[in-house]
Design an enzyme around this catalytic site. Structure first.
Site, short mmCIF file in Angstrom:
data_model
loop_
_atom_site.label_atom_id
_atom_site.label_comp_id
_atom_site.label_asym_id
_atom_site.label_seq_id
_atom_site.Cartn_x
_atom_site.Cartn_y
_atom_site.Cartn_z
CG LEU A 1 21.72 40.62 -92.90
CD1 LEU A 1 21.03 41.93 -93.27
CD2 LEU A 1 23.12 40.89 -92.39
CE LYS B 1 15.44 34.27 -86.61
NZ LYS B 1 16.29 34.58 -87.75
CE LYS C 1 15.63 27.88 -91.14
NZ LYS C 1 16.61 26.90 -90.80
CB THR D 1 15.67 32.13 -90.69
OG1 THR D 1 16.50 31.09 -91.19
CG2 THR D 1 14.31 31.57 -90.35
#
Ligand code: NAD
Length: 310
Positions: A73, A257, A182, A107
């Site tokens: 998502l 983001k 990440k 993420t």
């Protein structure tokens, strides 16, 4: 013949999740899929792997009676809502059979990943955060890198599915660690892409050819992944987003983001990230000035050399 492979529920069939679910189906897993966009579901059902794909009518239906449940998502609020519920609708944790293994590959912030994993644990469900690197090409080709946070036992169970979708699997540490690793990686990527774009613009402004300068820097100490395999200057590298007007690839919106996640992570740990913070400003400025949210992030080249705008 009975299918002895695990059954999989998959929610979030966008640029990344679509390819990942298709690869699982192509490898022989029965995959029950759901997305808020019916066309994303239909595209999979109609694909050559469609025989192993069933459309679910809700996320809860995709999550019930499967061995493994995977989500892909956009952001933390979507993951929180999916698993823990929103308003009057219950989360999918309530729909899962005991022993369902959960893999969230979105993420998102480590705090949400840890919160949802703790809620899963309360229900005796194992959950991994497993964000990926490798982009849409990696998702389509089954060559993603998975960066995993969570218990060894959960990763051991997840490995066979992850190996279908990816070619590298790293265990970063306990729950949330995959998301932290990440975010560190993507912050570095944002910084070396911006630095590469700045250096190329400086050379071009001073009369150099972007391709010649790239060849020189690739073999010199300025060489880096952005320059070597994802050159941001149009016409230098065949097949790169820069050579197709920055279409596709990894969106500026997603990079912005991820830089926001890096800043939140730094605030929580009282870390100083001046380059990451500056990169966030650069990509946000670029998004607003050039209406670039849906372009590949290498389009940050436009900020340094407006002549590359088509
Ligand atoms: P996307 O926007 O293309 O896909 C997300 C999908 O989730 C959409 O189809 C949307 O309809 C669906 N969705 C949202 N909320 C939902 C819900 N509650 N129930 C069901 N479906 C829902 O995004 P993407 O590019 O596939 O990226 C997914 C994640 O992977 C993001 O967290 C992104 O940061 C990360 N990521 C993307 C890339 C890339 O190159 N695109 C690379 C690495 C990681």
């Amino acid at each position: 013949m009975t299918n002895t492979k695990k059954s999989i529920g998959f929610v979030g069939l966008g640029n990344m999740g679509g390819g990942m679910a298709r690869n699982l189906a192509q490898a022989g897993y029965s995959v029950r899929v759901f997305d808020l966009m019916p066309e994303a579901v239909q595209a999979l059902v109609d694909s050559p792997a469609g025989a192993n794909i069933t459309a679910a009518s809700s996320a809860a239906e995709a999550a019930s009676s499967v061995d493994v449940f995977i989500s892909m998502l956009p952001a933390g609020r979507h993951v929180d809502g999916l698993y823990l519920g929103q308003g009057d609708s219950p989360g999918v944790l309530d729909a899962m059979a005991p022993n369902t293994l959960i893999i969230d590959s979105s993420t998102i912030d480590a705090a949400t990943a840890q919160k949802v994993a703790a809620a899963a644990e309360q229900k005796n469900l194992l959950m991994l955060d497993a964000p990926v690197s490798g982009g849409t090409a990696g998702a389509d080709g089954g060559t993603l890198t998975f960066i995993v946070g969570g218990a060894d036992a959960a990763l051991a169970q997840a490995r066979e599915c992850l190996e279908v979708m990816g070619s590298n699997i790293f265990h970063a540490g306990p729950s949330g660690s995959g998301q932290i690793a990440k975010v560190c990686n993507n912050m570095l990527l944002a910084v070396h892409m911006a630095g590469t774009a700045e250096a190329l613009a400086l050379g071009v402004k001073n009369g150099l050819d972007a391709g010649v300068l790239s060849d020189i820097m690739k073999q010199s100490s300025g060489g880096n992944w952005s320059l070597n395999v994802y050159n941001p200057y149009p016409g230098v590298m065949e097949g790169s987003p820069a050579s197709r007007e920055y279409a596709g690839g990894f969106l500026v919106d997603l990079m912005t983001k991820d830089l926001g996640l890096a800043i939140a992570c730094a605030e929580q740990s009282a870390s100083s990230i001046p380059l990451g913070s500056l990169a966030k400003q650069l990509y946000s400025m670029h998004r607003d000035a050039n209406d670039a949210g849906r372009l590949d992030f290498s389009s940050v080249q436009m900020l340094f050399d407006p002549s590359v705008k088509s």
